[in-house]
Motif scaffolding. Structure first.
Motif, PDB file in Angstrom:
ATOM      1  N   ALA A 159      70.807  79.229  43.658  1.00 28.17           N
ATOM      2  CA  ALA A 159      71.139  79.753  44.597  1.00 28.17           C
ATOM      3  C   ALA A 159      72.551  80.869  44.050  1.00 28.17           C
ATOM      4  N   LEU A 166      78.110  79.450  42.890  1.00 29.31           N
ATOM      5  CA  LEU A 166      76.994  79.065  43.532  1.00 29.31           C
ATOM      6  C   LEU A 166      77.674  78.758  45.392  1.00 29.31           C
ATOM      7  N   GLY A 198      74.649  66.205  44.713  1.00 32.21           N
ATOM      8  CA  GLY A 198      76.040  65.550  43.929  1.00 32.21           C
ATOM      9  C   GLY A 198      76.513  64.902  45.668  1.00 32.21           C
ATOM     10  N   GLY A 200      79.688  66.145  45.542  1.00 34.74           N
ATOM     11  CA  GLY A 200      80.550  67.224  46.330  1.00 34.74           C
ATOM     12  C   GLY A 200      79.618  67.871  47.046  1.00 34.74           C
ATOM     13  N   THR A 201      78.626  68.166  47.146  1.00 32.24           N
ATOM     14  CA  THR A 201      77.285  69.151  47.944  1.00 32.24           C
ATOM     15  C   THR A 201      77.445  68.463  49.124  1.00 32.24           C
ATOM     16  N   ASP A 205      79.098  70.663  52.415  1.00 34.60           N
ATOM     17  CA  ASP A 205      78.226  71.473  53.371  1.00 34.60           C
ATOM     18  C   ASP A 205      77.505  70.510  54.508  1.00 34.60           C
ATOM     19  N   ARG A 229      81.245  56.533  44.296  1.00 32.05           N
ATOM     20  CA  ARG A 229      82.451  56.005  44.846  1.00 32.05           C
ATOM     21  C   ARG A 229      81.467  55.656  46.331  1.00 32.05           C
ATOM     22  N   PRO A 280      75.446  56.687  38.691  1.00 34.69           N
ATOM     23  CA  PRO A 280      74.786  58.605  38.921  1.00 34.69           C
ATOM     24  C   PRO A 280      75.225  59.127  37.207  1.00 34.69           C
ATOM     25  N   ARG A 281      75.610  58.223  36.527  1.00 33.35           N
ATOM     26  CA  ARG A 281      76.235  59.696  35.617  1.00 33.35           C
ATOM     27  C   ARG A 281      75.520  59.067  33.783  1.00 33.35           C
ATOM     28  N   GLU A 301      69.328  70.657  43.457  1.00 32.36           N
ATOM     29  CA  GLU A 301      70.027  71.388  44.646  1.00 32.36           C
ATOM     30  C   GLU A 301      70.933  71.512  44.347  1.00 32.36           C
ATOM     31  N   GLY A 303      75.510  70.006  43.485  1.00 35.34           N
ATOM     32  CA  GLY A 303      76.153  71.462  43.062  1.00 35.34           C
ATOM     33  C   GLY A 303      75.864  71.693  41.205  1.00 35.34           C
ATOM     34  N   ALA A 304      77.225  72.614  41.152  1.00 35.30           N
ATOM     35  CA  ALA A 304      77.638  72.643  40.055  1.00 35.30           C
ATOM     36  C   ALA A 304      78.113  71.821  39.653  1.00 35.30           C
ATOM     37  N   ARG A 305      77.892  70.682  39.609  1.00 38.62           N
ATOM     38  CA  ARG A 305      78.575  69.981  38.296  1.00 38.62           C
ATOM     39  C   ARG A 305      76.917  68.528  38.199  1.00 38.62           C
ATOM     40  N   THR A 306      76.690  69.090  39.187  1.00 37.82           N
ATOM     41  CA  THR A 306      75.426  67.632  38.797  1.00 37.82           C
ATOM     42  C   THR A 306      74.417  68.895  37.927  1.00 37.82           C
ATOM     43  N   SER A 309      75.419  68.672  34.472  1.00 36.86           N
ATOM     44  CA  SER A 309      75.092  67.151  34.075  1.00 36.86           C
ATOM     45  C   SER A 309      73.685  67.205  33.621  1.00 36.86           C
TER      46      SER A 309
HETATM   47  N1  NAP Z   1      73.849  77.312  45.743  1.00 39.44           N
HETATM   48  C1  NAP Z   1      73.333  76.587  45.426  1.00 39.44           C
HETATM   49  O1  NAP Z   1      72.348  76.434  44.880  1.00 39.44           O
HETATM   50  C2  NAP Z   1      74.681  75.592  45.342  1.00 39.44           C
HETATM   51  C3  NAP Z   1      73.293  74.309  46.127  1.00 39.44           C
HETATM   52  C4  NAP Z   1      74.277  72.840  46.066  1.00 39.44           C
HETATM   53  C5  NAP Z   1      75.618  72.888  46.541  1.00 39.44           C
HETATM   54  N2  NAP Z   1      76.542  74.483  46.689  1.00 39.44           N
HETATM   55  C6  NAP Z   1      77.995  74.369  46.400  1.00 39.44           C
HETATM   56  O2  NAP Z   1      78.273  73.511  45.436  1.00 39.44           O
HETATM   57  C7  NAP Z   1      79.947  73.244  46.066  1.00 39.44           C
HETATM   58  C8  NAP Z   1      79.683  71.967  45.184  1.00 39.44           C
HETATM   59  O3  NAP Z   1      79.777  71.835  44.282  1.00 39.44           O
HETATM   60  P1  NAP Z   1      80.080  70.245  43.527  1.00 39.44           P
HETATM   61  O4  NAP Z   1      80.321  70.465  41.515  1.00 39.44           O
HETATM   62  O5  NAP Z   1      81.594  71.024  43.464  1.00 39.44           O
HETATM   63  O6  NAP Z   1      79.411  69.620  43.577  1.00 39.44           O
HETATM   64  P2  NAP Z   1      78.346  68.621  42.896  1.00 39.44           P
HETATM   65  O7  NAP Z   1      77.537  68.731  41.446  1.00 39.44           O
HETATM   66  O8  NAP Z   1      77.246  68.868  44.680  1.00 39.44           O
HETATM   67  O9  NAP Z   1      78.697  66.803  43.222  1.00 39.44           O
HETATM   68  C9  NAP Z   1      80.058  66.366  42.257  1.00 39.44           C
HETATM   69  C10 NAP Z   1      80.388  65.230  42.782  1.00 39.44           C
HETATM   70  O10 NAP Z   1      79.068  64.129  42.113  1.00 39.44           O
HETATM   71  C11 NAP Z   1      79.633  63.450  41.619  1.00 39.44           C
HETATM   72  N3  NAP Z   1      78.267  62.661  40.745  1.00 39.44           N
HETATM   73  C12 NAP Z   1      77.844  61.593  40.338  1.00 39.44           C
HETATM   74  N4  NAP Z   1      76.813  61.923  39.406  1.00 39.44           N
HETATM   75  C13 NAP Z   1      77.128  63.076  38.510  1.00 39.44           C
HETATM   76  C14 NAP Z   1      76.563  63.312  37.375  1.00 39.44           C
HETATM   77  N5  NAP Z   1      75.876  62.904  37.135  1.00 39.44           N
HETATM   78  N6  NAP Z   1      77.449  64.227  37.422  1.00 39.44           N
HETATM   79  C15 NAP Z   1      77.642  65.703  38.265  1.00 39.44           C
HETATM   80  N7  NAP Z   1      78.553  64.748  39.143  1.00 39.44           N
HETATM   81  C16 NAP Z   1      78.007  63.845  39.384  1.00 39.44           C
HETATM   82  C17 NAP Z   1      80.512  63.895  40.671  1.00 39.44           C
HETATM   83  O11 NAP Z   1      81.635  61.962  40.959  1.00 39.44           O
HETATM   84  P3  NAP Z   1      83.128  61.956  40.035  1.00 39.44           P
HETATM   85  O12 NAP Z   1      83.767  62.570  41.226  1.00 39.44           O
HETATM   86  O13 NAP Z   1      82.936  61.044  40.156  1.00 39.44           O
HETATM   87  O14 NAP Z   1      83.195  63.645  38.724  1.00 39.44           O
HETATM   88  C18 NAP Z   1      81.420  64.516  41.922  1.00 39.44           C
HETATM   89  O15 NAP Z   1      82.343  63.889  42.833  1.00 39.44           O
HETATM   90  C19 NAP Z   1      79.790  73.719  46.998  1.00 39.44           C
HETATM   91  O16 NAP Z   1      81.187  74.264  47.471  1.00 39.44           O
HETATM   92  C20 NAP Z   1      78.131  73.718  47.592  1.00 39.44           C
HETATM   93  O17 NAP Z   1      77.946  75.000  48.595  1.00 39.44           O
HETATM   94  C21 NAP Z   1      75.733  76.068  46.137  1.00 39.44           C
END
Ligand code: NAP
Length: 366
Positions: A159, A166, A198, A200-201, A205, A229, A280-281, A301, A303-306, A309
């Motif tokens: 979204a 995001l 991920g 982080g989400t 959230d 972790r 998970p990487r 779904e 978040g940004a980093r997931t 990836s």
């Molecule tokens: N609008 C939307 O559709 C939507 C949907 C979901 C979330 N969000 C928003 O996105 C934000 C969170 O995003 P985010 O990027 O911070 O968190 P994220 O992608 O949900 O999570 C990142 C975390 O996951 C871990 N991880 C494990 N395996 C991974 C892999 N293969 N790739 C990436 N990460 C991996 C990372 O570990 P490391 O620390 O070791 O890197 C990191 O700690 C929040 O603000 C949430 O509200 C928006």
């Protein structure tokens, strides 16, 4: 080409609509539909039962009874030819006396792969294949991907605000889209085997990630968190509801000597959370492991980093971009893909309007 739709096309289109009904419910088996049509009238119709058995053909033939003799069977996927837990559907069709079988998609399963069609032809049945094949393939995408690539069909759903964000870190869930889009996401969840975010989400959230549409509450997919972790709090909604809808937390290490890790694992497992030790990487290996558990479709779904990836690993088959009308500003979390700047290799297939939001559907080019 004329715009006239043949009755064969109409019946196959109806079969494809029917097969969508049990998507996400049929375990490792595909959700297939079968219509038995005699003199232009549907005398039998069925979709693969929840759990994967009985298959569509045997149920539809049972419904048709003697009327199947001389009828046409419309099947979305080539009838099976092997003895699994049930006898081959090709045999059931032959025994029923149907005169003609029309198939949308040939089964890539090496135990079937054309043999189902040959069995029917050898028995003197007229067989036609490839009718509405691309629509059939879209409906069977999860099964076909798992069969051919040995990993689930991955849909990335994001979204995105009008300024390409995001969410906002540290503020929990931000409403980017409206209720109609959110309802659509719940329909998607109902059709999907598993949903993934991920950590982080999960932390920011505290989502539940269930299907909460009236009447579809029992169709929530397995929920997966990439959590290297093991940080998912036992107080999170995900952990607290793990006995109702399964939760798998994918952690990177199995350090029995780390008492803190072991204590967190214990606490989660006590709540019914499964801790899967698998880096998970290494997404490719993780997806292969999920496929062996029968997960054929995966909804990522965020978040940004997931999301980033999955895109970088080239593991996304379809992107659903729900575009909201509002903006979040500079302190937002930027989306890895926005309208007009999609990753190479994806083409826009469809757009829809849900209230003030616009959904863009992109698919990987073949
Ligand atoms: N609008 C939307 O559709 C939507 C949907 C979901 C979330 N969000 C928003 O996105 C934000 C969170 O995003 P985010 O990027 O911070 O968190 P994220 O992608 O949900 O999570 C990142 C975390 O996951 C871990 N991880 C494990 N395996 C991974 C892999 N293969 N790739 C990436 N990460 C991996 C990372 O570990 P490391 O620390 O070791 O890197 C990191 O700690 C929040 O603000 C949430 O509200 C928006």
């Amino acid at each position: 080409m004329s715009g006239v739709v043949s009755s064969d096309e109409r019946f196959m289109a109806a079969a494809i609509r029917l097969c969508r009904r049990n998507l996400g419910l049929t375990s490792t088996n595909p959700s297939v539909a079968c219509l038995i049509v005699k003199d232009g009238v549907i005398v039998g119709s069925a979709v693969t039962a929840p759990g994967g058995r009985p298959h569509a053909e045997t149920q539809a033939l049972a419904m048709a009874g003697d009327a199947a003799r001389g009828a046409t069977a419309y099947v979305t996927l080539e009838p099976c030819s092997h003895h699994g837990k049930t006898p081959p559907c090709a045999d059931a069709l032959i025994a029923s006396g149907v005169a003609r079988v029309v198939v949308a998609v040939t089964d890539p399963d090496e135990r079937v792969a054309g043999r189902g069609l040959s069995m029917l032809r050898d028995a003197g049945i007229v067989v036609e294949t490839g009718l509405l094949e691309s629509e059939g393939k879209a409906a069977l995408a999860a099964y076909l991907t798992r069969q051919t690539k040995k990993h689930p069909y991955v849909t990335l759903k994001l979204a995105v605000s009008a300024d390409g964000m995001l969410g906002r870190l540290g503020t929990g869930q931000v409403a980017i889209t409206g209720p109609i889009s959110r309802g659509q996401v719940h329909v998607l969840r109902a059709e999907t085997d598993a949903i993934l975010v991920g950590i982080g989400t999960a932390l920011s959230d505290d989502p539940e990630l269930t299907c909460r549409l009236p009447g579809l509450e029992t169709r929530s997919p397995v929920r997966i968190v990439l959590d290297p972790r093991l940080e998912l709090p036992p107080t999170s909604k995900l952990a607290r509801t793990a006995l109702l809808v399964p939760v798998i937390v994918v952690a990177a290490k199995d350090d029995k000597d780390d008492p803190a890790f072991a204590a967190r694992q214990d606490a989660l497992e006590t709540l019914g959370v499964e801790v899967l030790i698998c880096d998970p990487r290494r997404l490719e290996a993780l997806l292969a492991a999920l496929a062996t558990r029968g997960i054929s479709s995966l909804l990522v779904e965020g978040g940004a980093r997931t999301a980033q990836s999955f895109l970088e690993a080239d593991l996304v088959d379809r992107i659903l971009l729900f575009k909201g009308a509002g903006t979040l500003g500079k302190d937002g979390v930027a989306s890895p893909c926005v309208s007009g700047q999609m990753p190479a290799g994806f083409s826009l297939r469809d757009t829809a309007r849900y209230g003030a939001d616009i959904l863009e559907e992109y698919e990987r080019d073949e």
